[in-house]
Every structure is written in C-alpha cells, then in structure tokens.
Write a protein that holds these residues in place. Structure first.
Motif, short mmCIF file in Angstrom:
data_model
loop_
_atom_site.label_atom_id
_atom_site.label_comp_id
_atom_site.label_asym_id
_atom_site.label_seq_id
_atom_site.Cartn_x
_atom_site.Cartn_y
_atom_site.Cartn_z
N TRP A 114 0.81 -1.24 0.11
CA TRP A 114 -0.03 -0.10 -0.02
C TRP A 114 0.82 1.42 0.05
N LEU A 115 0.59 2.23 -0.98
CA LEU A 115 1.33 3.42 -0.97
C LEU A 115 0.51 4.50 -0.68
N GLY A 116 0.87 5.41 0.55
CA GLY A 116 0.27 6.40 0.67
C GLY A 116 -0.04 6.47 2.42
N PRO A 117 -0.85 7.08 2.99
CA PRO A 117 -1.96 7.96 2.24
C PRO A 117 -1.52 9.18 1.74
N TYR A 118 -2.04 9.70 0.49
CA TYR A 118 -1.78 10.90 0.22
C TYR A 118 -3.10 11.70 0.67
N ALA A 119 -2.53 12.76 1.55
CA ALA A 119 -3.64 13.91 2.05
C ALA A 119 -2.99 15.09 2.22
N LEU A 120 -4.06 16.03 2.27
CA LEU A 120 -3.46 17.59 2.41
C LEU A 120 -4.00 18.04 3.94
N GLY A 121 -4.63 17.32 4.48
CA GLY A 121 -5.19 17.76 5.91
C GLY A 121 -6.58 17.22 6.13
N THR A 122 -7.38 17.80 6.84
CA THR A 122 -8.59 17.34 7.39
C THR A 122 -9.86 18.37 6.54
N VAL A 123 -9.43 19.38 6.03
CA VAL A 123 -10.39 20.22 5.41
C VAL A 123 -9.93 20.41 3.80
N THR A 124 -8.98 19.59 3.39
CA THR A 124 -8.68 19.93 1.93
C THR A 124 -8.67 18.67 1.24
N GLU A 125 -9.40 18.49 0.04
CA GLU A 125 -9.02 17.15 -0.66
C GLU A 125 -7.82 17.19 -1.62
N ASP B 201 -5.44 8.67 -14.59
CA ASP B 201 -6.52 8.03 -13.76
C ASP B 201 -6.55 9.06 -12.47
N ARG B 202 -7.99 9.76 -12.87
CA ARG B 202 -8.32 10.76 -11.90
C ARG B 202 -9.22 10.43 -10.96
N ALA B 203 -8.60 10.77 -9.47
CA ALA B 203 -9.21 10.21 -8.21
C ALA B 203 -9.36 11.36 -7.36
N ARG B 204 -10.56 11.51 -6.63
CA ARG B 204 -10.42 12.95 -5.65
C ARG B 204 -10.95 12.48 -4.20
N GLY B 205 -10.13 12.74 -3.28
CA GLY B 205 -11.02 12.45 -1.95
C GLY B 205 -10.01 13.11 -0.93
N VAL C 266 -4.17 20.17 -5.57
CA VAL C 266 -5.18 20.65 -4.57
C VAL C 266 -6.48 20.59 -5.15
N ALA C 267 -7.51 19.84 -4.56
CA ALA C 267 -8.81 19.60 -5.20
C ALA C 267 -9.98 20.67 -4.54
N GLY C 268 -9.73 21.37 -3.55
CA GLY C 268 -10.33 22.59 -2.90
C GLY C 268 -10.82 21.77 -1.63
N GLN C 269 -11.76 22.49 -1.03
CA GLN C 269 -12.42 22.04 0.19
C GLN C 269 -13.16 20.57 0.28
N ALA C 270 -13.02 20.00 1.53
CA ALA C 270 -13.54 18.63 1.38
C ALA C 270 -14.81 18.72 1.45
N ARG C 271 -15.54 17.78 0.49
CA ARG C 271 -17.02 17.64 0.22
C ARG C 271 -17.60 16.89 1.35
N VAL C 272 -18.65 17.25 1.55
CA VAL C 272 -19.62 16.60 2.62
C VAL C 272 -20.37 15.65 1.77
#
Length: 143
Positions: A41-52, A103-107, A135-141
């Motif tokens: 497993w490679l990751g996690p790739y994350a930018l924080g709790t409020v940004t996707e 391969d586009r994926a967002r989260g 950076v994909a923007g604010q985390a979605r609900v």
C-alpha cells in the motif's frame, strides 16, 4: 547467519517454533509449496482534514524482467476509510517504462495498492512510481 564458501548455502537462517530451520532465497517463487502472494500500500496521500487531494496522473517504471503488476486506487473522506474502501480505478503496468495513465481520483485520503496481476506469482520489481497530485479544494460533505 550461516557463513560458507558455498554460495548456495550461505545466508540468513530462521528458526521456527516447530523446530524447523529455514533459509532465505531471493529467487524463491514459493514458500514450502505455497505461492508467494505480495502487495504493498502506498500512501496515504492527503493534504489535511479540510482540503481534498486529486490524483491527476500516474506512471511507473518496473524492472525489465518484472512480471505484470496490477494497481488500484482507493479514495475516501479519511485515510482510514480510503484504505478500507473498494477500488475506484484498477489497471496494470508491464515490464520497463510505462506511459502516463490519466487516472483521476479525488478525496481527502488516497491510497495506491500495488499487487501481483491475476494468478501470477512471478517475482516483480518496482523501480519508481511518479504521480501528479493537485489541491482539489475544500473537503466535500458526502452522504
């Protein structure tokens, strides 16, 4: 460690609870008759709790003798959920240099799982993976 002038028996030895002594072989394709199934497993790739984060493209270089290698992309609202989530993208890489896969994926959390393709238990060697993230923007609900 067993030291010997005979290269075929020199190496690391491991004792087991049942009294067996096992040796390690780099070129082994099975473990006492059982195929060796491997993944990473490679990751996690994350930018924080409020940004996707958005995976834009992915490429890999495998050893020229490597078997075909499969990969899957897993995304979710958190890193913990991403690793447990079903794959949103699956594909394969062949030996040598592979072309970019768009391969586009967002989260909020993204994992890449690399594993043996199909029923092949042949050895594989991954030299490098290159990814473009944005950076994909604010985390979605999500509900």
């Amino acid at each position: 460690y067993r030291n010997s002038s005979d290269l075929s028996v020199r190496g690391l030895m491991v004792g087991t609870y049942d009294g067996e002594i096992w040796g390690f072989k780099n070129d082994a394709t099975d473990d006492a008759g059982e195929p060796i199934n491997s993944h990473v497993w490679l990751g996690p790739y994350a930018l924080g709790t409020v940004t996707e984060v958005k995976l834009v493209r992915l490429s890999a270089v495998l050893d020229s003798n490597s078997s075909v290698l499969a990969y899957s992309i897993h995304v979710a609202d958190t890193a913990e959920e991403a690793k447990q989530s079903p794959a949103v993208i699956t594909s394969t890489w062949g030996a040598g240099r592979n072309a970019w896969q768009y391969d586009r994926a967002r989260g909020a959390g993204i994992f890449v799982r690399v594993y043996q393709s199909g029923d092949s238990y042949d050895p594989w060697a991954l030299e490098s993976i290159t990814a473009t993230l944005a950076v994909a923007g604010q985390a979605r609900v999500r509900s």
